[in-house]
Motif scaffolding. Structure first.
Motif, PDB file in Angstrom:
ATOM      1  N   ASP A  67      55.725  42.004-133.193  1.00  0.00           N
ATOM      2  CA  ASP A  67      54.844  42.905-133.952  1.00  0.00           C
ATOM      3  C   ASP A  67      53.839  42.126-134.782  1.00  0.00           C
ATOM      4  N   GLU A  68      54.279  40.970-135.290  1.00  0.00           N
ATOM      5  CA  GLU A  68      53.384  40.146-136.123  1.00  0.00           C
ATOM      6  C   GLU A  68      52.293  39.503-135.252  1.00  0.00           C
ATOM      7  N   ARG A  69      52.719  38.922-134.137  1.00  0.00           N
ATOM      8  CA  ARG A  69      51.797  38.198-133.254  1.00  0.00           C
ATOM      9  C   ARG A  69      50.739  39.143-132.668  1.00  0.00           C
ATOM     10  N   ASN A  70      51.193  40.318-132.261  1.00  0.00           N
ATOM     11  CA  ASN A  70      50.272  41.261-131.619  1.00  0.00           C
ATOM     12  C   ASN A  70      49.597  42.200-132.609  1.00  0.00           C
ATOM     13  N   ASN A  71      49.972  42.075-133.886  1.00  0.00           N
ATOM     14  CA  ASN A  71      49.408  42.961-134.919  1.00  0.00           C
ATOM     15  C   ASN A  71      49.684  44.424-134.628  1.00  0.00           C
ATOM     16  N   THR A  72      50.781  44.688-133.942  1.00  0.00           N
ATOM     17  CA  THR A  72      51.004  46.057-133.470  1.00  0.00           C
ATOM     18  C   THR A  72      51.521  46.995-134.553  1.00  0.00           C
ATOM     19  N   LEU A  73      51.931  46.422-135.705  1.00  0.00           N
ATOM     20  CA  LEU A  73      52.332  47.323-136.792  1.00  0.00           C
ATOM     21  C   LEU A  73      51.147  48.194-137.190  1.00  0.00           C
ATOM     22  N   ARG A  74      49.946  47.603-137.074  1.00  0.00           N
ATOM     23  CA  ARG A  74      48.730  48.363-137.395  1.00  0.00           C
ATOM     24  C   ARG A  74      48.546  49.521-136.426  1.00  0.00           C
ATOM     25  N   ARG A  77      56.167  51.326-147.188  1.00  0.00           N
ATOM     26  CA  ARG A  77      55.186  52.381-147.497  1.00  0.00           C
ATOM     27  C   ARG A  77      54.039  51.811-148.323  1.00  0.00           C
ATOM     28  N   LYS A  78      54.379  50.863-149.193  1.00  0.00           N
ATOM     29  CA  LYS A  78      53.359  50.320-150.105  1.00  0.00           C
ATOM     30  C   LYS A  78      52.603  49.141-149.506  1.00  0.00           C
ATOM     31  N   ARG A  79      53.097  48.597-148.403  1.00  0.00           N
ATOM     32  CA  ARG A  79      52.484  47.383-147.858  1.00  0.00           C
ATOM     33  C   ARG A  79      51.084  47.660-147.301  1.00  0.00           C
ATOM     34  N   ALA A  80      50.160  46.789-147.671  1.00  0.00           N
ATOM     35  CA  ALA A  80      48.790  46.925-147.159  1.00  0.00           C
ATOM     36  C   ALA A  80      48.715  46.263-145.789  1.00  0.00           C
ATOM     37  N   LEU A  81      48.717  47.083-144.747  1.00  0.00           N
ATOM     38  CA  LEU A  81      48.698  46.532-143.382  1.00  0.00           C
ATOM     39  C   LEU A  81      47.272  46.238-142.933  1.00  0.00           C
ATOM     40  N   PHE A  82      46.319  46.917-143.566  1.00  0.00           N
ATOM     41  CA  PHE A  82      44.935  46.814-143.100  1.00  0.00           C
ATOM     42  C   PHE A  82      44.056  46.077-144.101  1.00  0.00           C
TER      43      PHE A  82
END
Lengths: 324, 232
Positions: free
Chosen positions: B65-72, B227-232
């Motif tokens: 998820d980190e490598r592909n940025n797929t959490l976004r 919930r609070k994490r800034a993903l973008f």
């Protein structure tokens, strides 16, 4: 590539606008036709802020969101998609508040971000099945048609696709659930002219055939000029212009004047003034006023009035804001 | 919502299918070899194998998820962020349970082949090892949801070292106190007596419950921080 038939919504929108203005009517009548409405949106970061951003799109139209890099386009879009929080203001999509109805809105919107993120080791087919499963109205047949049209091999790994092909995959995913609104963040940036043109044609087809509206950001003004019905220009976090494209291009004119016909009154009426060895130029949306003033100040002077392109308009407006 | 949780949890297995197979092969070989040549205590072998496979699975899922940025991308889907957290805890829990069962079966078979009998205590030992790992993951996962995989993995190394040091320290203190019988505080002695007199099965159930509560508590914390994490 001009659109041959335009839905009657635009005339309704204009009619309501006039009524709202002239008769002081509330906006309920108008809002019903608006698929997206952003009001006084504010979002602050350490070094950048969106300031009172406001815009609206009538149903069935394409709005181009123009601005240079870092102007606030992506931040506005992320606020719309409830991907980041905002400090104040409101965003309504399909008449629903974006913060309280995030999931429902996302189900009805097709969103493509500025970067395409997929599981690189997985196939196109897997990606379609995985992401499509999040949408109740997922239509595999539509996706298969689009894959075929885009010449995307379903068995290919996503990691093997080029940037353009990944954008096509992202668009296929965004269109797979037959969205009522497409929100696209720089969909054509970094793509070659052939693919860009292909995508622009697809956007036009979608709006004409699918009863879908499109909001797309870009710093490539020629793309916006080709297909957008409405244009919003943002600079430094503020909306500078938001109106119908034709009205903008009609009202804004470029004036070229000799240096001998220069005074403060004339210069004040122009935006984004560029000075040269022999003359200066600037744009204005009050051409009649400029012509009158010029006639009074320099009865024997010459000027040249030209039509303006979106590109020129953006450049001049940005230049003006930098000067301020 | 449950559908979405299952979908994302299954994805954790799908994106690392090849890795899971290699973990299982390596684990299987390690257990067979160590069991047959009897170089180490069995418990140590199980702990070693389980630790490497489980951490491999969790890290790979986080890394993908980190490598592909797929959490976004997942955050842009019509699903609440909580769903992503539930799914990760579910996939980790299921993998842990499956791994625990597999190890029990493998050790049971090897015992049958080598010793012609199965040691029942081994089941409890393996389960206990997994409970320790569950507690370690209960610390690691909230870190990963708050900081992302790379930062969390870096911090977790120190957390692991700290936990080993803490366990080692507490054990040493207890051993030292045992030698000075009279110095043991009354409350500690009473606690020791309670545990000694308790039915092992009940003790095991209590421990399991405590670990489950810790895991679920960790999930609640992960939801809050994610919930609070800034993903973008």
């Amino acid at each position: 590539m001009a659109r041959s038939s335009r839905p009657s919504g635009i005339y309704w929108a204009r009619f309501c606008k006039v009524l709202n203005g002239v008769m002081g009517m509330n906006e309920i009548m108008f809002r019903d036709e608006m698929i997206l409405k952003v009001n006084a949106l504010n979002k602050s970061y350490d070094k950048f802020a969106l300031k009172d951003v406001g815009l609206q799109i009538p149903k069935g139209y394409i709005m181009g969101f123009v601005g240079r890099n870092g102007a606030g386009k992506s931040t506005t879009i992320k606020c719309m998609m409830d991907l980041i929080s905002f400090d104040s203001g409101s965003i309504e999509i399909f008449g629903l508040d974006s913060r309280g109805h995030s999931d429902e809105i996302k189900r009805r919107v097709g969103y493509v971000g500025e970067e395409q993120y997929f599981y690189e080791n997985m196939s196109v087919n897997w990606s379609m099945n995985f992401f499509g499963g999040f949408f109740p109205g997922w239509d595999r047949k539509t996706c298969d048609k689009l894959l075929k049209r885009f010449e995307l091999d379903p068995s290919k790994k996503v990691g093997e696709l080029s940037k353009g092909m990944k954008m096509k995959l992202a668009l296929t995913l965004a269109l797979g659930h037959r969205p009522e609104l497409l929100i696209l963040d720089e969909p054509t940036s970094g793509l070659d002219p052939v693919i860009r043109n292909e995508l622009l044609e697809l956007f036009l087809e979608i709006v004409q055939d699918e009863n879908c509206s499109i909001f797309f950001s870009s710093h490539i003004t020629s793309d916006i000029e080709k297909i957008a019905d409405f244009v919003t220009i943002i600079d430094n976090g503020k909306i500078v212009i938001s109106d119908e494209k034709d009205a903008i291009l009609e009202s804004w004119k470029l004036f070229k004047v000799e240096n001998s016909c220069q005074n403060q009154e004339i210069l004040k009426m122009l935006v984004g003034v560029k000075k040269g060895e022999f003359g200066f130029s600037g744009i204005t949306d009050r051409s009649d006023g400029f012509i009158n003033e010029f006639g009074k100040s320099f009865p024997k002077g010459n000027y040249k009035m030209e039509k303006i392109t979106l590109d020129e308009l953006l450049v001049r407006i940005v230049k003006e804001s930098e000067a301020i | 919502m449950m559908k979405q949780v299952f979908r994302i949890a299954i994805k954790d297995f799908q994106v690392q299918l090849k890795s899971i197979l290699s973990y299982l092969v390596i684990g299987f070989v390690m257990i067979i070899v160590f069991s047959l040549i009897n170089l180490m205590q069995k418990q140590m072998v199980y702990a070693l194998v389980a630790f490497s496979i489980l951490y491999g699975f969790v890290n790979k899922a986080l890394y993908e998820d980190e490598r592909n940025n797929t959490l976004r991308l997942l955050a842009a889907m019509p699903a609440k962020r909580d769903v992503i957290v539930y799914a990760r805890y579910l996939s980790t829990g299921v993998f842990m349970f499956a791994l625990c069962l597999t190890m029990m079966l493998i050790t049971g078979f090897t015992d049958l082949i080598v010793l012609s009998t199965v040691e029942p205590t081994l089941v409890i030992i393996i389960a206990s090892i997994f409970m320790v790992f569950m507690i370690l993951l209960s610390v690691y996962l909230p870190l990963a949801f708050k900081l992302g995989y790379i930062k969390a993995a870096g911090i977790n190394r120190f957390v692991l070292l700290g936990m080993f040091a803490l366990v080692g320290g507490v054990t040493a203190v207890f051993a030292a106190l045992k030698n000075k019988e009279s110095d043991i505080p009354q409350k500690l002695r009473a606690l020791d007596a309670t545990f000694t007199s308790m039915n092992p099965a009940i003790l095991f159930i209590i421990l399991t419950l405590c670990v489950m509560i810790a895991y679920l508590g960790s999930m609640r914390i992960s939801i809050k921080v994610f919930r609070k994490r800034a993903l973008f």
